[in-house]
Structure formats: structure tokens, C-alpha cells
Design an enzyme around this catalytic site. Structure first.
Site, PDB file in Angstrom:
ATOM      1  N   CYS A 153      40.322  48.465  43.529  1.00 11.81           N
ATOM      2  CA  CYS A 153      39.471  49.636  43.409  1.00 11.81           C
ATOM      3  C   CYS A 153      40.085  50.519  42.342  1.00 11.81           C
ATOM      4  CB  CYS A 153      39.425  50.439  44.712  1.00 11.81           C
ATOM      5  SG  CYS A 153      38.528  49.607  46.028  1.00 11.81           S
ATOM      6  N   GLY A 209      36.422  47.587  39.940  1.00  4.58           N
ATOM      7  CA  GLY A 209      35.443  47.472  41.013  1.00  4.58           C
ATOM      8  C   GLY A 209      34.046  47.674  40.472  1.00  4.58           C
ATOM      9  N   TYR A 246      46.274  39.793  36.121  1.00  2.00           N
ATOM     10  CA  TYR A 246      44.820  39.711  36.015  1.00  2.00           C
ATOM     11  C   TYR A 246      44.107  41.051  36.108  1.00  2.00           C
ATOM     12  CZ  TYR A 246      40.018  38.993  37.638  1.00  2.00           C
ATOM     13  OH  TYR A 246      38.665  39.071  37.790  1.00  2.00           O
ATOM     14  N   ASN A 249      42.780  53.304  46.964  1.00  2.00           N
ATOM     15  CA  ASN A 249      42.962  51.965  46.376  1.00  2.00           C
ATOM     16  C   ASN A 249      44.086  51.281  47.137  1.00  2.00           C
ATOM     17  OD1 ASN A 249      44.465  50.753  43.291  1.00  2.00           O
ATOM     18  ND2 ASN A 249      43.170  49.681  44.733  1.00  2.00           N
ATOM     19  N   GLY A 250      43.777  50.111  47.693  1.00  2.00           N
ATOM     20  CA  GLY A 250      44.783  49.372  48.461  1.00  2.00           C
ATOM     21  C   GLY A 250      44.209  48.980  49.808  1.00  2.00           C
TER      22      GLY A 250
HETATM   23  P1  AMP Z   1      38.727  30.311  40.659  1.00  2.00           P
HETATM   24  O1  AMP Z   1      37.481  29.614  40.268  1.00  2.00           O
HETATM   25  O2  AMP Z   1      38.597  30.893  42.057  1.00  2.00           O
HETATM   26  O3  AMP Z   1      39.965  29.489  40.498  1.00  2.00           O
HETATM   27  O4  AMP Z   1      38.829  31.595  39.707  1.00  2.00           O
HETATM   28  C1  AMP Z   1      39.870  31.811  38.844  1.00  2.00           C
HETATM   29  C2  AMP Z   1      39.447  32.821  37.826  1.00  2.00           C
HETATM   30  O5  AMP Z   1      39.079  34.048  38.433  1.00  2.00           O
HETATM   31  C3  AMP Z   1      40.556  33.104  36.837  1.00  2.00           C
HETATM   32  O6  AMP Z   1      40.029  32.794  35.574  1.00  2.00           O
HETATM   33  C4  AMP Z   1      40.837  34.586  36.939  1.00  2.00           C
HETATM   34  O7  AMP Z   1      40.658  35.196  35.679  1.00  2.00           O
HETATM   35  C5  AMP Z   1      39.825  35.129  37.893  1.00  2.00           C
HETATM   36  N1  AMP Z   1      40.473  35.820  39.027  1.00  2.00           N
HETATM   37  C6  AMP Z   1      41.749  35.789  39.398  1.00  2.00           C
HETATM   38  N2  AMP Z   1      41.947  36.504  40.509  1.00  2.00           N
HETATM   39  C7  AMP Z   1      40.756  37.007  40.863  1.00  2.00           C
HETATM   40  C8  AMP Z   1      40.305  37.836  41.926  1.00  2.00           C
HETATM   41  N3  AMP Z   1      41.144  38.267  42.851  1.00  2.00           N
HETATM   42  N4  AMP Z   1      38.989  38.154  41.958  1.00  2.00           N
HETATM   43  C9  AMP Z   1      38.135  37.698  41.031  1.00  2.00           C
HETATM   44  N5  AMP Z   1      38.505  36.909  40.006  1.00  2.00           N
HETATM   45  C10 AMP Z   1      39.794  36.566  39.918  1.00  2.00           C
END
Ligand code: AMP
Length: 446
Positions: A2, A28, A243, A103-104
Site C-alpha cells: 500500500c 496499490g 520488486y 501500510n503493512g
Molecule cells: P508469477 O507468474 O506469479 O511467477 O509472477 C512473477 C512476476 O510478478 C514477476 O515478473 C514480478 O515482477 C511480479 N511480482 C513479483 N512479486 C509480486 C507480487 N507480490 N505481486 C504481484 N506481482 C509480483
């Protein structure tokens, strides 16, 4: 996940909070809200969707009057998506009005909530944040500050907070320091935000971080800092660097962009590839791919082109649309990829679906070889402190070897940045690595 903003002592405060939320949109995209006050009345506007969709109707921002305002961008990690959960949460109690943006994630909110409900409390939302308001309102202490300290001493987990009353603004970071919160100034105003990129847009000057376990109060007596909590070992979230945070933010005294680039460099040292080009998964993989290319002396190029107009809201509704998956967002540049041995760099693998689709896409565009390089260690454990990760079962690396992940992704090779490599960049101490190690600094209480 968030974004929060708070500003004290600025005319049209809500306008600046709006701009801050816009800069923090990446934290978010599900909903947002602003609460402001002119010292008397609280003005509230909340909605679902992106910041500009919620606040761009004529008269909305100007209706949020006053010199104090707080705002919140929501990415639900706790509670459902109902409008009652959209923050800032506001309430009236015996000391007046209060609004809070969080946030958290709290790890002991469920137990506290069960106790409060058994004692007759009525909850409006199922967000963990509402527990904080209840604890403040029910405290037997006299001053607001004492009540706040008592309430915050009872909660555990990740909380970066901005809290406003009719005449003052509070900014708080939990004693573990999981989530960021920075303090800046704009003329005579003090401003708090999740990340410095919010200050850049507004033209505010970054002063310092709100420290773990610190409460900063801004009111007519000036700005005061308190450290009333028992000291804890610092556990800043390393995934913010990998990320979540924006690459142009200065996070905990280091630029996110430089750290991501360094992750790509270390990855290239650990797991080099004999290849023709390095491409990123845009946008999150770009800095790491640049670092990988620089370190390995390979050409950097954009082999995947991103459509920037795909939001979560578009992807979510219908299964028929969802099946288009990654193609909605990414399309290969065939002339870049055709006949090449390609290294594709992404920041992380969560479920593994994105990687599989991307590898297929690159191969279909004519690539001779596809080598997947991930600029973080395998995500093996879910986050209980505010990053939206799925259950352990859904995390591909929790139950598959790297060779199995390679087979699933159909890549020619797969390598992750090692945890040691990550620690060599970040330092051993001061960070939470729980998603990569399974070592949780505070247990989640059901
Ligand atoms: P996945 O298909 O679930 O392996 O998605 C991995 C991708 O989602 C990576 O390219 C990251 O850039 C992105 N990503 C990493 N962590 C998150 C997260 N918590 N929420 C949404 N996207 C994420």
C-alpha cells in the site's frame, strides 16, 4: 502493499496528497482515499480504481478542505475488496475525530479482534487496521498520545502509519521497520510518504526516514519525535528493493535503481551465460537486465514490448480475458529475438506462470535459446508483513527444484541470484529475508 501520504500545514493539503498518491500508484491499484480537515470537520473521499479515476471528477479535490490531509492507495493483503476496507479509515470517538492510513500487515490482529468482539466491539471492516482505532478509542489513558502508545504497544507486525486528528498529524513506523516511511518538507509544511518519489513530484525536500519504533508528531507546537516502544532488531523488507518500490526512490538511504542494477551484476557473476543478447521483462526487470548486460559484456535490448494500459482491473474480471494472460501485457519484438541466444532477466518468480509464458513467447518469436535469469533468490515462503504473496503451496520454488522449474518454464537454463549474493549487496543485518529463507522475525498468529 500500500502507499500512504500525510501532509500538515499546507493550504489545499488534499491536492498534494492526491499528487503523492499518484506517484505511489505502483504500491496499490485497487482503491484509494483521502481524508482532510480544516480543524473542525473531516472531509472524506474514497473509491475503487486508480487515483486519477477516483479523484478526477470536478469538485472532488476542492471539496476536501483544510491544511491537514492523509491518503492511501490500497492493494489488499488483508481483508476483502469491499469499500468498507478502503482507507484511510476514519471514526469519531470521545476525543474527537481520527483518520488512519496503514501500510503493512499486523500479525496479531485476529486475536485482538476476537477479544474486542467478545467484549462487544462492532467492526465496520475486516481490515486489520480497524483494530488500531478500537484500541485507541477503548484505552483508559487520558491523553491521545498515551492512548496511541498503549494501542501500538499491543499490536505486532508491519505498520507504517499516518494518523490525523483535527489539529495534528502523526507518522509511525513499527519497531521492526518492515515498511518504509519518509519525512520531507514543503515550505512550512511537513509531509510523510511511503517513498521519496512522492516528494519529487510535489517538489518537497526529503529530510529523513521515520525510524523504526519512532512516532513523529506535527502540530502547532512544531515537530516532535518519540521512541516509546521496546527496541527490536531491524527487519526492513528486502522485497521492496527487488520488486515493490519505484526504482527512482531513495529507500533507506540507497537508490532502488542502483540496487536492482547491482543485483543483475552479481547474478551475471554467479550464473553467466554464453548468449547474444540480454533482454528484460519490462518494466520490473529492466535495471537488473542492464546490470547483467554490463557485467557480462553482452548487448542489452528490448525484446519484449509492454502495453502500459493494462491494469489489474482489466485483467481480473472474466476468465476468458485472463486466458490471454501475459499477451495482454507483453508482445515480442521479433526482429530483436529471431535467431538469437537470449538471456531474459526478471526480478522474481512467484507462481511461475509469467516465466513460462514469457519463455514460450520469446521462443515463438524465433529465439534459438532462452536462458532465464532471476535477480532474486527463489521465493519459498509467503509474506505476513504486507507483500501480497500467495500461499506456500502456490509458490513454485517452495516445492520444486531449479531443474523442475526449468522444465516447467521450458527455458534452456534457469538461474536465480543466491541468497548469499543478495546479502553481499544488502548486508547481512537489518533486513527481512523471510520470503527467501522461511525465517520469520515474528510469527503470524491465527
Ligand atoms: P508469477 O507468474 O506469479 O511467477 O509472477 C512473477 C512476476 O510478478 C514477476 O515478473 C514480478 O515482477 C511480479 N511480482 C513479483 N512479486 C509480486 C507480487 N507480490 N505481486 C504481484 N506481482 C509480483
Amino acid at each position: 502493499m500500500c502507499g500512504i501520504v500525510g501532509i500538515f500545514n499546507k493550504s489545499e493539503a488534499a491536492n498534494y496528497v492526491y499528487l503523492g498518491l499518484h506517484a505511489l500508484q505502483h504500491r496499490g491499484q485497487e482503491a484509494a482515499g483521502i481524508v482532510s480537515t480544516d480543524g473542525d470537520t473531516f472531509y472524506v473521499h474514497k473509491g475503487k480504481g486508480l487515483v486519477n479515476e477516483i479523484f478526477n471528477k470536478k469538485g472532488v479535490i476542492s471539496s476536501l478542505k483544510g491544511r491537514i490531509a492523509i491518503g492511501h492507495n490500497r492493494y489488499s493483503t488483508f481483508g476483502d475488496e469491499s469499500i468498507a476496507n478502503v482507507q484511510p479509515l476514519n471514526a469519531h470517538f470521545d476525543l474527537g475525530d481520527i483518520a488512519i492510513a496503514h501500510n503493512g500487515n499486523l500479525v496479531n490482529a485476529n486475536g485482538i479482534k476476537r477479544r474486542l468482539v467478545s467484549e462487544g466491539a462492532i467492526f465496520n471492516s475486516n481490515s486489520d487496521t480497524e483494530v488500531i482505532i478500537h484500541l485507541i478509542a477503548r484505552s483508559s489513558k487520558t491523553s491521545f498520545f498515551e492512548r496511541l502508545v498503549e494501542a501500538l504497544s499491543m499490536i505486532k507486525g508491519a505498520f507504517s502509519l499516518v494518523i490525523m486528528r483535527e489539529d495534528e498529524l502523526y507518522a509511525v513506523r513499527d519497531p521492526w521497520g518492515f515498511r518504509p516511511l519518509v519525512m520531507g518538507k514543503l515550505d512550512d509544511a511537513v509531509i510523510f510518504a511511503s517513498e521519496t518519489c512522492a516528494f519529487d513530484l510535489i517538489g518537497a525536500e526529503y529530510i529523513r526516514d521515520v525510524e523504526p519504533g519512532e512516532i513523529v508528531v506535527a502540530n502547532r507546537d512544531g515537530i516532535h519525535s518519540y521512541r516509546p516502544f521496546e527496541k527490536q532488531k531491524e527487519h526492513k523488507c528486502v522485497f521492496e528493493y527487488i520488486y515493490f518500490a519505484r526504482p527512482d526512490s531513495l529507500l533507506w538511504n540507497r537508490y532502488v535503481y542502483s540496487i536492482r542494477k547491482k543485483m543483475g551484476e552479481v547474478l551475471a557473476i554467479e550464473s553467466p551465460v554464453d548468449a547474444d543478447i540480454v533482454i528484460p521483462t519490462p518494466d520490473s526487470g529492466v535495471p537488473a537486465a542492464l546490470g547483467f548486460a554490463k557485467q557480462s559484456g553482452l548487448e542489452f535490448d528490448f525484446g519484449l514490448i509492454r502495453n502500459h494500459y493494462v491494469g489489474r482491473t482489466f485483467i481480473e474480471p472474466a476468465q476468458s480475458i485472463r486466458n490471454f494472460g501475459v499477451r495482454l501485457k507483453l508482445n515480442p519484438a521479433k526482429d530483436v529475438l529471431d535467431g538469437k541466444r537470449v538471456v531474459v532477466v526478471d526480478d522474481s518468480i512467484v507462481r511461475g506462470t509469467t516465466s513460462r509464458r514469457i519463455v514460450k513467447m520469446i521462443r515463438n518469436a524465433g529465439a534459438k535459446e532462452v536462458h532465464l535469469r532471476i535477480a532474486s533468490p527463489p521465493v519459498i515462503s509467503p509474506c505476513f508483513y504486507g507483500i501480497d504473496t500467495p500461499t506456500k503451496k502456490e509458490l513454485i520454488a517452495s516445492s520444486h527444484t531449479i531443474e523442475e522449474i526449468r522444465k516447467y518454464s521450458t527455458a534452456d537454463s534457469v538461474a536465480y541470484l543466491s541468497l548469499e549474493g543478495l546479502k553481499s549487496i544488502m548486508g547481512e543485518e537489518g533486513f527481512c529475508f523471510a520470503c527467501f529463507s522461511g525465517d520469520y522475525p515474528i510469527e503470524f498468529e491465527r
